[in-house]
Design a protein around this motif. Structure first.
Motif: not given
Length: 333
Positions: A164-188
């Motif tokens: 479904t379109p909504g679930m596809k969008a959720l998966f892409l967001s989950l994937q992008q956020v998971q990749r973004r937080i790798q190796g960064i300091d969340r506080h910054d």
């Protein structure tokens, strides 16, 4: 964790980034003892572990990616008010819950209440991306999303069709956020709080709902009729099945049967029957007692007469060809 006493750091601790590549039983034990995540890992039978995990976790949101050629079993270390969603990209996963088992497949994402969970079985050739949300965080997001009209947590279905379109969008967001937080300091990272918030809104908006539980003092007719249908299907998987007979066994109409499957399971009755027959064939392919049977014989015994169709359906569900499953079972025997 939210709603329960916080565990000792060796059992669970916030981690901006954690990475584990487990290739021996010794490494598995060390990770269980010191890894600081919410579950213990184990392997099935005498299989040597081959598990790779990378992610990040906090008390409000944890995201991680898992890959395993060996398969694994996990069990919760403690009770916590958490909801876990998982998108399987290859293989399959079985959740053994107090309220009943569910299967995670590449076609259907899963949502599980951590307190309801007994253990999880992941197949070999398994990969998935997952997220765990604190229940309190989701409740606050739901109140904000609805403008205060709904202060609780919606009754979310355990399975959701990923096409479904909504679930596809959720998966892409989950994937992008998971990749973004790798190796960064969340506080910054000023974007992370906003991305986390949007992710909760997407989950609450896209994920299908369960039928509301009946009021106290009323009979649970929907669950009872669906259970009767599931029991009838399971008892007749090796026989010819038609929906009219399944509906009659459940004491409901065919239309009601179709509606209950879509709303409570996230599959049509036909999809469910096919997936259950594929699961039976999968077990036979891994069984040493069935090793003298050809793959075609096993497929036909579960109603698959066209081998090309069987092979395609099997690969979509388990991430590998039937021949590869049989070869893998022989190597691990």
């Amino acid at each position: 964790m939210t709603g329960h006493p916080r565990p000792e750091p060796a059992i669970w601790r916030p981690q901006g980034r954690f990475v584990a590549n487990i290739a021996s039983l010794r490494q598995l034990q060390v990770f269980n003892d010191r890894g600081g995540i919410a579950v213990n890992f184990d392997t099935m039978r005498s299989v040597s572990p081959n598990i790779a995990i990378a992610g990040s976790q906090s008390e409000t949101l944890s995201l991680w990616e898992t890959r395993s050629s060996s398969g694994f079993v996990t069990k919760p270390k403690f009770d916590a008010r958490l909801i876990t969603i998982r998108f399987v990209s290859s293989g399959h996963i079985v959740y053994r819950r107090r309220s009943g088992n569910i299967d995670g497949l590449p076609t259907h994402a899963t949502l599980v209440d951590f307190d309801d969970l007994r253990e999880v079985h992941a197949s070999n050739a398994f990969s998935a991306i997952s997220g765990t949300f604190a229940v309190d965080t989701l409740m606050a997001a739901n109140e904000a999303l609805t403008g205060g009209d709904d202060r609780g947590l919606p009754l979310l279905a355990p399975l959701a069709e990923v096409a479904t379109p909504g679930m596809k969008a959720l998966f892409l967001s989950l994937q992008q956020v998971q990749r973004r937080i790798q190796g960064i300091d969340r506080h910054d990272d000023l974007i992370f709080p906003l991305a986390r918030e949007v992710l909760t809104y997407q989950l609450l908006s896209a994920w299908p709902r369960r039928i509301a539980s009946p009021r106290s003092g009323t009979r649970d007719v929907p669950s009872r009729s669906l259970r009767a249908a599931l029991d009838y299907i399971e008892a007749n998987l090796s026989n010819a099945l038609v929906l009219a007979d399944v509906a009659a066994a459940a004491g409901i109409s065919v239309r009601s049967l179709q509606d209950k499957f879509r709303r409570e399971i996230g599959l049509t009755p036909v999809q469910f029957i096919i997936d259950r027959r594929l699961a039976k064939a999968h077990l036979d392919l891994m069984s040493s007692a069935k090793s003298t049977l050809s793959i075609a014989d096993i497929a036909r015994s579960w109603g698959f007469v066209h081998m090309g169709d069987f092979g395609q359906r099997y690969r979509r569900l388990y991430g590998r060809a039937p021949k590869e499953t049989r070869q893998g079972s022989r190597h691990s025997a």
